[in-house]
Motif scaffolding. Structure first.
Motif, PDB file in Angstrom:
ATOM      1  N   VAL A 181       0.837  -1.209   0.000  1.00 56.70           N
ATOM      2  CA  VAL A 181       0.000   0.000   0.000  1.00 56.70           C
ATOM      3  C   VAL A 181       0.867   1.252   0.000  1.00 56.70           C
ATOM      4  N   MET A 182       1.978   1.230   0.727  1.00 56.63           N
ATOM      5  CA  MET A 182       2.874   2.394   0.747  1.00 56.63           C
ATOM      6  C   MET A 182       3.357   2.717  -0.664  1.00 56.63           C
ATOM      7  N   TYR A 183       3.789   1.716  -1.412  1.00 61.97           N
ATOM      8  CA  TYR A 183       4.238   1.945  -2.795  1.00 61.97           C
ATOM      9  C   TYR A 183       3.067   2.329  -3.698  1.00 61.97           C
ATOM     10  N   SER A 184       1.931   1.680  -3.504  1.00 65.86           N
ATOM     11  CA  SER A 184       0.767   1.941  -4.365  1.00 65.86           C
ATOM     12  C   SER A 184       0.262   3.362  -4.205  1.00 65.86           C
ATOM     13  N   ASP A 185       0.336   3.894  -3.000  1.00 70.45           N
ATOM     14  CA  ASP A 185      -0.062   5.274  -2.742  1.00 70.45           C
ATOM     15  C   ASP A 185       0.746   6.236  -3.619  1.00 70.45           C
ATOM     16  N   LYS A 186       2.061   6.027  -3.675  1.00 72.87           N
ATOM     17  CA  LYS A 186       2.929   6.907  -4.472  1.00 72.87           C
ATOM     18  C   LYS A 186       2.702   6.697  -5.970  1.00 72.87           C
ATOM     19  N   ILE A 187       2.583   5.430  -6.372  1.00 73.83           N
ATOM     20  CA  ILE A 187       2.340   5.128  -7.784  1.00 73.83           C
ATOM     21  C   ILE A 187       1.053   5.813  -8.251  1.00 73.83           C
ATOM     22  N   ALA A 188       0.019   5.741  -7.424  1.00 73.74           N
ATOM     23  CA  ALA A 188      -1.274   6.324  -7.803  1.00 73.74           C
ATOM     24  C   ALA A 188      -1.221   7.839  -7.826  1.00 73.74           C
ATOM     25  N   TYR A 189      -0.778   8.469  -6.712  1.00 75.13           N
ATOM     26  CA  TYR A 189      -0.935   9.926  -6.672  1.00 75.13           C
ATOM     27  C   TYR A 189       0.017  10.670  -7.596  1.00 75.13           C
ATOM     28  N   VAL A 190       1.235  10.183  -7.772  1.00 74.75           N
ATOM     29  CA  VAL A 190       2.141  10.875  -8.693  1.00 74.75           C
ATOM     30  C   VAL A 190       1.559  10.875 -10.100  1.00 74.75           C
ATOM     31  N   ASN A 191       1.036   9.758 -10.519  1.00 67.77           N
ATOM     32  CA  ASN A 191       0.531   9.658 -11.890  1.00 67.77           C
ATOM     33  C   ASN A 191      -0.822  10.332 -12.081  1.00 67.77           C
ATOM     34  N   HIS A 192      -1.744  10.167 -11.142  1.00 71.51           N
ATOM     35  CA  HIS A 192      -3.036  10.826 -11.370  1.00 71.51           C
ATOM     36  C   HIS A 192      -2.938  12.338 -11.154  1.00 71.51           C
ATOM     37  N   ASP A 193      -1.982  12.783 -10.333  1.00 70.01           N
ATOM     38  CA  ASP A 193      -1.806  14.232 -10.168  1.00 70.01           C
ATOM     39  C   ASP A 193      -1.173  14.863 -11.413  1.00 70.01           C
ATOM     40  N   ILE A 194      -0.327  14.109 -12.109  1.00 67.43           N
ATOM     41  CA  ILE A 194       0.178  14.583 -13.407  1.00 67.43           C
ATOM     42  C   ILE A 194      -0.990  14.726 -14.375  1.00 67.43           C
ATOM     43  N   ASP A 195      -1.841  13.724 -14.420  1.00 68.65           N
ATOM     44  CA  ASP A 195      -3.003  13.748 -15.309  1.00 68.65           C
ATOM     45  C   ASP A 195      -3.893  14.950 -15.015  1.00 68.65           C
ATOM     46  N   ASP A 196      -4.183  15.206 -13.738  1.00 67.76           N
ATOM     47  CA  ASP A 196      -5.019  16.344 -13.360  1.00 67.76           C
ATOM     48  C   ASP A 196      -4.330  17.679 -13.650  1.00 67.76           C
ATOM     49  N   SER A 197      -3.025  17.743 -13.438  1.00 69.53           N
ATOM     50  CA  SER A 197      -2.284  18.987 -13.686  1.00 69.53           C
ATOM     51  C   SER A 197      -2.274  19.339 -15.172  1.00 69.53           C
ATOM     52  N   ILE A 198      -2.164  18.325 -16.017  1.00 72.02           N
ATOM     53  CA  ILE A 198      -2.230  18.556 -17.468  1.00 72.02           C
ATOM     54  C   ILE A 198      -3.630  19.017 -17.852  1.00 72.02           C
ATOM     55  N   ARG A 199      -4.638  18.388 -17.271  1.00 71.20           N
ATOM     56  CA  ARG A 199      -6.029  18.771 -17.553  1.00 71.20           C
ATOM     57  C   ARG A 199      -6.283  20.223 -17.131  1.00 71.20           C
ATOM     58  N   ALA A 200      -5.658  20.639 -16.029  1.00 65.26           N
ATOM     59  CA  ALA A 200      -5.861  21.999 -15.514  1.00 65.26           C
ATOM     60  C   ALA A 200      -5.033  23.038 -16.265  1.00 65.26           C
ATOM     61  N   GLY A 201      -4.153  22.592 -17.162  1.00 66.75           N
ATOM     62  CA  GLY A 201      -3.319  23.523 -17.911  1.00 66.75           C
ATOM     63  C   GLY A 201      -2.119  24.024 -17.137  1.00 66.75           C
ATOM     64  N   LEU A 202      -1.794  23.363 -16.011  1.00 69.82           N
ATOM     65  CA  LEU A 202      -0.640  23.765 -15.204  1.00 69.82           C
ATOM     66  C   LEU A 202       0.638  23.046 -15.634  1.00 69.82           C
ATOM     67  N   LEU A 203       0.484  22.049 -16.463  1.00 70.51           N
ATOM     68  CA  LEU A 203       1.614  21.203 -16.822  1.00 70.51           C
ATOM     69  C   LEU A 203       1.390  20.672 -18.226  1.00 70.51           C
ATOM     70  N   HIS A 204       2.483  20.460 -18.938  1.00 76.13           N
ATOM     71  CA  HIS A 204       2.401  19.840 -20.261  1.00 76.13           C
ATOM     72  C   HIS A 204       3.309  18.619 -20.255  1.00 76.13           C
ATOM     73  N   GLU A 205       2.895  17.598 -20.992  1.00 75.13           N
ATOM     74  CA  GLU A 205       3.689  16.357 -21.054  1.00 75.13           C
ATOM     75  C   GLU A 205       5.163  16.642 -21.343  1.00 75.13           C
ATOM     76  N   ASP A 206       5.435  17.627 -22.208  1.00 70.28           N
ATOM     77  CA  ASP A 206       6.811  17.938 -22.605  1.00 70.28           C
ATOM     78  C   ASP A 206       7.662  18.445 -21.445  1.00 70.28           C
ATOM     79  N   GLU A 207       7.020  18.913 -20.358  1.00 68.47           N
ATOM     80  CA  GLU A 207       7.762  19.458 -19.216  1.00 68.47           C
ATOM     81  C   GLU A 207       8.194  18.393 -18.223  1.00 68.47           C
TER      82      GLU A 207
END
Length: 342
Positions: A181-207
């Motif tokens: 669960v400790m590893y899964s927490d990091k795997i999940a939030y790092v990746n879904h927060d990237i997805d949300d940040s791109i959706r919000a226009g705060l981040l681009h895949e190229d960055e």
């Protein structure tokens, strides 16, 4: 032989010898008669899902506060994504899926409104500081069920307590399931927060850091796939060598760590959300101060905590349980003038 006993027999036949077997649980603080259908970890999972604290997660912020879109993660959807990642990893290794599920579903019950900004605000109000993993344990041991707690097994409580942090120096869960669960927490939030940040226009895949993307993959699903499979393979390799721990390979672990650091500096603590963080802290600080000055306004359960454990403890427990919406409503009720017709 009842259904629970059949499930326990299946565990003996199908799980790794290093799994946490339901029959060998370290038990609960208050002994209970066993369920005839569900194992002890299945019971714990159900108690967490049916708790008020679990329901409140749907209105607690993950990263983005009060968004107008339904597609951004909340603390509840984060919890469900952690559970799914963790269950996949546990099945691949041969661990107890029900224990992993219970820990996953309970790991963030103590998280404050407005994400980590809320945790920062509460830090200074308790002598030993405030940590959401410790608050999650307090929720299931003391605050839920009208102050009686959920009486969960020791393995679930240990996993909830040990899920936070990513340093090698951090205390690890006593069970491999908790480590998953400790590893899964990091795997999940790092990746879904990237997805949300791109959706919000705060981040681009190229960055995103190019060396990291080369290792993990250039899409959300590819990165999760890489991390999950690497965790399963690396852990099986560890267990075959009598190295009893869950891990990622060095290369993949370093890549995840670098991606996590990038998100902290660029998004979580970055300039783009600075103003929203300030607003959230302003609201929380003022609601906290109000109840510190007016503890008689607290609900009865928290008044009792004030009497037994002190003012700060009772107020922090109340504030920590609030959803974003509830906290904003409290602020408005306390500080925003009402229209009065004379």
């Amino acid at each position: 032989m009842n259904i629970r006993e059949k499930i326990e027999e299946l565990e003996k036949r199908n799980l790794s010898k290093y799994a946490a077997f339901s029959q060998k649980t370290r038990g609960r603080v208050s002994a209970e008669e066993q369920d005839e259908i569900r194992t002890c970890y299945m019971v714990d999972r159900d108690r967490i899902i049916h708790s008020k604290s679990f329901r409140r997660l749907k209105h607690k912020t993950q990263v983005f506060i009060k968004t107008s879109s339904d597609h951004y993660r909340t603390r509840l959807t984060h919890t469900l994504e952690v559970s799914q990642v963790a269950r996949t990893i546990s099945i691949g290794i041969g661990l107890n899926e029900y224990l992993v599920e219970a820990i996953s579903l309970g790991h963030d019950l103590g998280h404050v409104a407005f994400a980590h900004m809320g945790e920062e605000v509460l830090q200074g109000f308790l002598p030993d500081g405030f940590k959401h993993n410790e608050q999650s344990v307090r929720v299931v041991k003391k605050l839920e069920n009208g102050g009686k707690g959920l009486n969960l097994t020791d393995e679930v409580i240990d996993g909830i307590l040990s899920h936070s942090g990513f340093s090698q120096d951090m205390p690890k869960s006593k069970t491999l399931e908790g480590q998953v669960v400790m590893y899964s927490d990091k795997i999940a939030y790092v990746n879904h927060d990237i997805d949300d940040s791109i959706r919000a226009g705060l981040l681009h895949e190229d960055e995103l850091p190019k060396e990291v993307i080369k290792v993990l993959g250039n899409t959300n699903s590819l990165r999760i796939d890489t991390l999950v499979k690497d965790c399963v393979k690396s852990t099986i390799k560890n267990l075959n060598s009598e190295n009893i721990r869950v891990s990622l390979s060095y290369e993949v672990g370093e890549a995840l760590n670098e991606l996590r650091k990038f998100m902290f500096s660029y998004v979580y603590l970055g300039e783009q959300l600075k103003e929203e963080r300030k607003k959230a802290k302003f609201i929380l600080n003022h609601v906290l101060e109000y109840y510190l000055q007016n503890p008689h306004k607290l609900p009865e359960m928290y008044k009792e905590i004030v009497e037994k454990e002190g003012l700060s403890r009772g107020v922090v427990d109340y504030i920590a349980g609030m959803s974003d919406d509830y906290c904003i409503n409290e602020f408005n009720k306390i500080y925003v003038p009402k229209f009065v017709i004379y």
